[in-house]
Design a protein around this motif. Structure first.
Motif, PDB file in Angstrom:
ATOM      1  N   ALA A 305     -36.833 -62.258 -86.220  1.00 54.69           N
ATOM      2  CA  ALA A 305     -36.841 -63.271 -87.463  1.00 54.69           C
ATOM      3  C   ALA A 305     -37.605 -62.718 -88.522  1.00 54.69           C
ATOM      4  CB  ALA A 305     -37.769 -64.462 -86.765  1.00 54.69           C
ATOM      5  N   LYS A 306     -37.255 -63.125 -89.667  1.00 48.93           N
ATOM      6  CA  LYS A 306     -37.769 -62.612 -90.993  1.00 48.93           C
ATOM      7  C   LYS A 306     -37.658 -63.858 -91.957  1.00 48.93           C
ATOM      8  CE  LYS A 306     -37.620 -58.799 -94.097  1.00 48.93           C
ATOM      9  NZ  LYS A 306     -37.441 -59.426 -95.421  1.00 48.93           N
ATOM     10  N   GLY A 307     -38.719 -64.172 -92.697  1.00 42.31           N
ATOM     11  CA  GLY A 307     -38.617 -65.092 -93.704  1.00 42.31           C
ATOM     12  C   GLY A 307     -40.008 -65.575 -94.039  1.00 42.31           C
ATOM     13  N   PRO A 308     -39.940 -66.450 -95.182  1.00 37.71           N
ATOM     14  CA  PRO A 308     -41.516 -66.848 -95.532  1.00 37.71           C
ATOM     15  C   PRO A 308     -42.222 -67.852 -94.456  1.00 37.71           C
ATOM     16  CG  PRO A 308     -39.566 -68.419 -96.643  1.00 37.71           C
ATOM     17  CD  PRO A 308     -38.959 -67.078 -95.698  1.00 37.71           C
ATOM     18  N   LEU A 309     -41.445 -68.271 -93.448  1.00 40.81           N
ATOM     19  CA  LEU A 309     -42.082 -68.881 -92.521  1.00 40.81           C
ATOM     20  C   LEU A 309     -42.866 -67.950 -91.283  1.00 40.81           C
ATOM     21  CD1 LEU A 309     -40.302 -72.219 -91.344  1.00 40.81           C
ATOM     22  CD2 LEU A 309     -42.419 -71.882 -92.625  1.00 40.81           C
ATOM     23  N   PHE A 310     -42.455 -67.014 -91.027  1.00 41.35           N
ATOM     24  CA  PHE A 310     -42.762 -66.187 -90.332  1.00 41.35           C
ATOM     25  C   PHE A 310     -43.776 -65.084 -90.501  1.00 41.35           C
ATOM     26  CE2 PHE A 310     -38.086 -67.182 -89.528  1.00 41.35           C
ATOM     27  CZ  PHE A 310     -38.384 -68.050 -88.041  1.00 41.35           C
ATOM     28  N   SER A 311     -44.712 -64.719 -89.322  1.00 37.11           N
ATOM     29  CA  SER A 311     -45.759 -63.703 -89.788  1.00 37.11           C
ATOM     30  C   SER A 311     -44.870 -62.171 -89.700  1.00 37.11           C
ATOM     31  CB  SER A 311     -46.478 -63.669 -88.779  1.00 37.11           C
ATOM     32  OG  SER A 311     -47.499 -64.808 -88.472  1.00 37.11           O
ATOM     33  N   LYS A 312     -45.556 -61.419 -90.602  1.00 34.66           N
ATOM     34  CA  LYS A 312     -44.997 -59.991 -90.254  1.00 34.66           C
ATOM     35  C   LYS A 312     -45.532 -58.970 -89.297  1.00 34.66           C
ATOM     36  CE  LYS A 312     -44.048 -60.008 -95.372  1.00 34.66           C
ATOM     37  NZ  LYS A 312     -44.428 -59.229 -96.792  1.00 34.66           N
ATOM     38  N   GLY A 313     -44.743 -58.392 -88.681  1.00 32.04           N
ATOM     39  CA  GLY A 313     -45.415 -57.386 -87.676  1.00 32.04           C
ATOM     40  C   GLY A 313     -45.917 -57.991 -86.349  1.00 32.04           C
ATOM     41  N   LYS A 314     -45.460 -59.246 -85.907  1.00 29.61           N
ATOM     42  CA  LYS A 314     -45.908 -60.035 -84.920  1.00 29.61           C
ATOM     43  C   LYS A 314     -44.960 -59.681 -83.766  1.00 29.61           C
ATOM     44  CE  LYS A 314     -49.544 -61.852 -86.265  1.00 29.61           C
ATOM     45  NZ  LYS A 314     -51.186 -61.493 -85.705  1.00 29.61           N
ATOM     46  N   ARG A 315     -45.412 -59.447 -82.511  1.00 28.21           N
ATOM     47  CA  ARG A 315     -44.699 -59.669 -81.307  1.00 28.21           C
ATOM     48  C   ARG A 315     -45.048 -60.777 -80.519  1.00 28.21           C
ATOM     49  NH1 ARG A 315     -43.772 -53.875 -78.433  1.00 28.21           N
ATOM     50  NH2 ARG A 315     -42.024 -54.945 -77.759  1.00 28.21           N
ATOM     51  N   GLY A 341     -35.445 -77.754 -73.274  1.00 32.00           N
ATOM     52  CA  GLY A 341     -36.236 -76.805 -73.964  1.00 32.00           C
ATOM     53  C   GLY A 341     -37.766 -77.338 -73.844  1.00 32.00           C
ATOM     54  N   SER A 342     -38.545 -76.366 -74.077  1.00 31.95           N
ATOM     55  CA  SER A 342     -40.159 -76.853 -74.240  1.00 31.95           C
ATOM     56  C   SER A 342     -40.347 -77.652 -75.363  1.00 31.95           C
ATOM     57  CB  SER A 342     -40.987 -75.617 -74.141  1.00 31.95           C
ATOM     58  OG  SER A 342     -42.288 -75.913 -74.318  1.00 31.95           O
ATOM     59  N   LYS A 343     -41.010 -78.956 -75.258  1.00 36.28           N
ATOM     60  CA  LYS A 343     -41.297 -79.563 -76.302  1.00 36.28           C
ATOM     61  C   LYS A 343     -42.815 -79.352 -76.742  1.00 36.28           C
ATOM     62  CE  LYS A 343     -37.641 -82.028 -75.133  1.00 36.28           C
ATOM     63  NZ  LYS A 343     -37.479 -81.107 -74.057  1.00 36.28           N
ATOM     64  N   ASN A 344     -43.421 -78.216 -76.387  1.00 34.04           N
ATOM     65  CA  ASN A 344     -44.617 -77.725 -76.833  1.00 34.04           C
ATOM     66  C   ASN A 344     -44.561 -76.755 -77.951  1.00 34.04           C
ATOM     67  OD1 ASN A 344     -47.399 -76.806 -77.155  1.00 34.04           O
ATOM     68  ND2 ASN A 344     -47.332 -75.988 -75.286  1.00 34.04           N
ATOM     69  N   PRO A 345     -44.625 -77.241 -79.212  1.00 36.67           N
ATOM     70  CA  PRO A 345     -44.476 -76.321 -80.337  1.00 36.67           C
ATOM     71  C   PRO A 345     -45.651 -75.181 -80.440  1.00 36.67           C
ATOM     72  CG  PRO A 345     -45.902 -78.314 -80.814  1.00 36.67           C
ATOM     73  CD  PRO A 345     -45.338 -78.424 -79.548  1.00 36.67           C
ATOM     74  N   GLN A 346     -46.407 -75.269 -79.447  1.00 34.50           N
ATOM     75  CA  GLN A 346     -47.464 -74.241 -79.409  1.00 34.50           C
ATOM     76  C   GLN A 346     -46.958 -72.876 -79.011  1.00 34.50           C
ATOM     77  OE1 GLN A 346     -50.804 -74.367 -80.804  1.00 34.50           O
ATOM     78  NE2 GLN A 346     -50.050 -76.141 -81.429  1.00 34.50           N
ATOM     79  N   ILE A 347     -45.842 -72.867 -78.359  1.00 35.23           N
ATOM     80  CA  ILE A 347     -45.271 -71.639 -77.884  1.00 35.23           C
ATOM     81  C   ILE A 347     -44.725 -70.779 -79.042  1.00 35.23           C
ATOM     82  CG2 ILE A 347     -44.443 -72.553 -75.517  1.00 35.23           C
ATOM     83  CD1 ILE A 347     -41.616 -72.488 -76.810  1.00 35.23           C
ATOM     84  N   TRP A 348     -44.613 -71.259 -80.305  1.00 34.16           N
ATOM     85  CA  TRP A 348     -44.372 -70.518 -81.398  1.00 34.16           C
ATOM     86  C   TRP A 348     -45.515 -70.084 -82.349  1.00 34.16           C
ATOM     87  CZ3 TRP A 348     -39.796 -68.943 -80.376  1.00 34.16           C
ATOM     88  CH2 TRP A 348     -38.797 -69.916 -79.634  1.00 34.16           C
ATOM     89  N   LYS A 349     -46.823 -70.557 -82.069  1.00 35.36           N
ATOM     90  CA  LYS A 349     -47.809 -70.522 -82.754  1.00 35.36           C
ATOM     91  C   LYS A 349     -48.040 -68.975 -83.295  1.00 35.36           C
ATOM     92  CE  LYS A 349     -52.841 -71.199 -82.900  1.00 35.36           C
ATOM     93  NZ  LYS A 349     -53.940 -71.671 -81.895  1.00 35.36           N
ATOM     94  N   LYS A 350     -47.586 -67.971 -82.504  1.00 33.71           N
ATOM     95  CA  LYS A 350     -47.809 -66.594 -83.190  1.00 33.71           C
ATOM     96  C   LYS A 350     -46.630 -66.338 -83.989  1.00 33.71           C
ATOM     97  CE  LYS A 350     -50.765 -64.646 -79.362  1.00 33.71           C
ATOM     98  NZ  LYS A 350     -50.932 -63.782 -78.224  1.00 33.71           N
ATOM     99  N   LEU A 351     -45.641 -66.873 -84.163  1.00 29.14           N
ATOM    100  CA  LEU A 351     -44.602 -66.665 -84.901  1.00 29.14           C
ATOM    101  C   LEU A 351     -44.664 -66.870 -86.118  1.00 29.14           C
ATOM    102  CD1 LEU A 351     -41.833 -65.626 -84.074  1.00 29.14           C
ATOM    103  CD2 LEU A 351     -40.865 -67.741 -83.728  1.00 29.14           C
ATOM    104  N   PHE A 352     -45.481 -68.072 -86.687  1.00 27.22           N
ATOM    105  CA  PHE A 352     -45.227 -68.512 -87.911  1.00 27.22           C
ATOM    106  C   PHE A 352     -46.534 -68.116 -88.546  1.00 27.22           C
ATOM    107  CE2 PHE A 352     -43.055 -72.248 -85.813  1.00 27.22           C
ATOM    108  CZ  PHE A 352     -41.999 -72.291 -86.331  1.00 27.22           C
ATOM    109  N   ALA A 353     -46.478 -67.695 -89.787  1.00 28.18           N
ATOM    110  CA  ALA A 353     -47.322 -67.237 -90.790  1.00 28.18           C
ATOM    111  C   ALA A 353     -48.360 -68.539 -91.333  1.00 28.18           C
ATOM    112  CB  ALA A 353     -46.750 -66.710 -91.940  1.00 28.18           C
ATOM    113  N   ARG A 354     -49.557 -68.169 -91.324  1.00 29.36           N
ATOM    114  CA  ARG A 354     -50.484 -69.340 -91.743  1.00 29.36           C
ATOM    115  C   ARG A 354     -50.125 -70.077 -93.119  1.00 29.36           C
ATOM    116  NH1 ARG A 354     -56.534 -67.140 -90.057  1.00 29.36           N
ATOM    117  NH2 ARG A 354     -56.333 -66.889 -87.820  1.00 29.36           N
ATOM    118  N   HIS A 355     -50.349 -71.236 -93.202  1.00 25.64           N
ATOM    119  CA  HIS A 355     -50.425 -71.948 -94.340  1.00 25.64           C
ATOM    120  C   HIS A 355     -48.848 -71.923 -94.821  1.00 25.64           C
ATOM    121  CE1 HIS A 355     -54.761 -71.841 -93.934  1.00 25.64           C
ATOM    122  NE2 HIS A 355     -54.621 -70.362 -94.320  1.00 25.64           N
TER     123      HIS A 355
END
Length: 367
Positions: A305-315, A341-355
Motif C-alpha cells: 500500500a502507498k499513499g497519504p493514509l499509509f505509513s512509509k516503510g512499515k511492515r 472480516g474482522s470488525k476490529n480496526p486496530q488490526i490496521w493500526k500500524k498501517l496508517f500514518a499518524r494524524h
C-alpha cells in the motif's frame, strides 16, 4: 496475505470485493456446477448466489461515491446499484491504456471516482503456460513492475499523488506441476456414472444417479489412499477452516489434489496452451497451477500500500484476505455490508500514518 479456499481467481477476487468467505458468497470456482441451476460460467448467476452480498463498489455507490470497475463480478447490479464507470476485462488492451482509462475516471468533471478496482492478468497468465520459475515470469513480473511506475507517474501528472491511496494485491500464489504429476482419478470409477466440473486442482464430481453417490465417494476415497496425492471430500468431511461448505455449489463430491499435483484435465489444458501460443512442451515442462489448500505457503498472496493514509516503510503481520473489505470501508469512510472480516480496526493500526486518517482521500485498488 492468506487467501481463501479454493485459491482460484474469481473466488478470491469476489472475497476481496465482499469480505465474505466463498461458502457464503457462492463463487466457489471460476465455473461451478450449481445443483439447482446447472453449470455456471462467468455471468450474473455465478455472482448472485447470495442476494444480500454488497460488494465494495456498490457499497461506495450507495454511500454517494462513484466507483470505476474493471474487476471480476463488477459488471452487474447489486442491491440495484452498479458502478458509475464500468469496463469488461479485455486482455488485448495494453496495461498502460487501462491506467489511462481509470485516470480519466478519477478526473471526470461531473462524477469523479473515489474508488477504482483494476484487474491485471499478469504474471498469472504467463505462469500457467510456463510455470512460476521460468524466465517468462521474470519478464512478466518486470512488465507489471514497470506498470506500477506508470501508475505513479500518472498520479503525479494529474496532481493526485497526495490524494490517492494505491493498494497492490495478488489473489493467490502459484506452483509448478510437471506432466508426471497428472493424476487420472477416473480409473477408479465406472464409466458414464458421473460428470466432472471445474479445473485442477479442485474438481466437482456429480453422480448422474444420486443413488450411487456413496459408491462413487467410496471408490474415490479408496483411490486417493492408493495414489497418495489427492483427497476426497463431501459435506461431512470438508474442512471447516476452508469456510467453503456449500453443497449446492461445491458438492456433492469434491476431489482436491495435493500441492504440486494435478488431474486429467491438465492434459487438455496443455494441448490448449500448445495450440494457442504455438509453444512446445515436454515431460520436463512445468505448468503453473493454483487453487490448492489455502494453508499451503505457496498459495500465499501479497499486500502493498502507498499513499497519504499509509505509513512509509512499515511492515505488518500477515493478514486475511477477507479483512480487506473492512479496510476499504475504513478508508472510504462508508458503512460496510454484512461480511466475515474482522470488525476490529486496530488490526490496521500500524498501517496508517499518524494524524492522516481524517484526510479527504480517494482509493485505487489494483491487482
Amino acid at each position: 496475505m492468506y487467501p481463501v479456499f479454493p485459491t482460484k481467481t474469481f473466488v478470491n477476487h469476489f472475497t476481496i470485493g465482499t469480505g465474505l468467505y466463498p461458502g457464503n458468497h457462492g463463487v466457489l470456482a471460476n465455473s461451478v456446477y450449481d445443483s439447482t441451476r446447472g453449470l455456471l460460467n462467468y455471468g450474473f448467476d455465478l455472482f448472485h448466489y447470495n442476494e444480500s452480498t454488497l460488494p465494495i463498489w456498490s457499497a461506495n455507490e450507495k454511500a454517494g461515491g462513484h466507483s470505476g470497475c474493471i474487476w471480476p463480478g463488477s459488471g452487474y447490479e447489486y442491491h440495484g446499484v452498479s458502478c458509475t464507470f464500468q469496463k469488461e476485462h479485455n486482455g488485448s488492451i495494453p496495461f498502460e491504456d487501462r491506467v489511462d482509462t481509470i485516470m480519466n475516471w478519477f478526473t471526470h468533471e461531473q462524477t469523479p471516482t473515489n474508488l477504482v478496482m483494476l484487474y491485471i492478468e499478469e504474471p498469472d497468465e504467463q505462469s500457467h503456460m510456463y510455470g512460476p520459475n521460468s524466465i517468462h515470469i521474470t519478464n512478466a513480473a518486470a512488465r507489471v513492475d514497470n506498470l506500477t511506475r506508470y501508475i505513479e507517474d500518472k498520479l503525479i501528472e494529474h496532481k493526485l499523488q497526495n490524494r490517492v491511496n494505491v493498494i497492490y494485491l495478488s489473489d493467490h500464489g502459484m506452483v509448478g506441476v510437471p506432466p508426471s504429476n497428472f493424476i487420472d482419478f477416473t480409473v477408479f470409477l465406472a464409466n458414464n456414472t458421473y460428470n466432472i466440473y471445474g479445473s485442477t486442482p479442485v474438481l466437482q464430481v456429480v453422480p448422474k444417479d444420486l443413488t450411487v453417490e456413496h459408491e462413487i465417494f467410496a471408490n474415490l476415497t479408496k483411490g486417493a489412499e492408493q495414489n497418495g496425492h489427492f483427497k476426497v471430500y463431501n459435506e461431512h468431511n470438508l474442512p471447516a477452516r476452508w469456510h467453503a461448505h456449500n453443497r449446492r455449489r461445491m458438492g456433492p463430491i469434491l476431489v482436491v489434489a495435493d500441492s504440486g499435483y494435478g488431474f486429467q484435465d491438465m492434459v487438455i489444458a496443455a494441448q490448449n496452451y500448445r495450440k494457442k501460443f504455438n509453444v512446445s512442451f515436454t515431460n520436463e515442462s512445468r505448468y503453473g497451477v493454483h487453487g490448492y489448500d489455502n494453508a499451503e505457503p505457496d498459495m500465499n498472496a501479497f499486500f502493498l500500500a502507498k499513499g497519504p493514509l499509509f505509513s512509509k516503510g512499515k511492515r505488518i503481520r500477515a493478514i486475511q484476505m477477507i479483512d480487506l473489505y473492512n479496510l476499504f470501508c475504513l478508508i472510504l469512510k462508508i458503512e460496510c455490508g454484512v461480511n466475515d472480516g474482522s470488525k476490529n480496526p486496530q488490526i490496521w493500526k500500524k498501517l496508517f500514518a499518524r494524524h492522516k486518517s481524517d484526510q479527504n482521500t480517494t482509493t485505487l485498488h489494483h491487482v
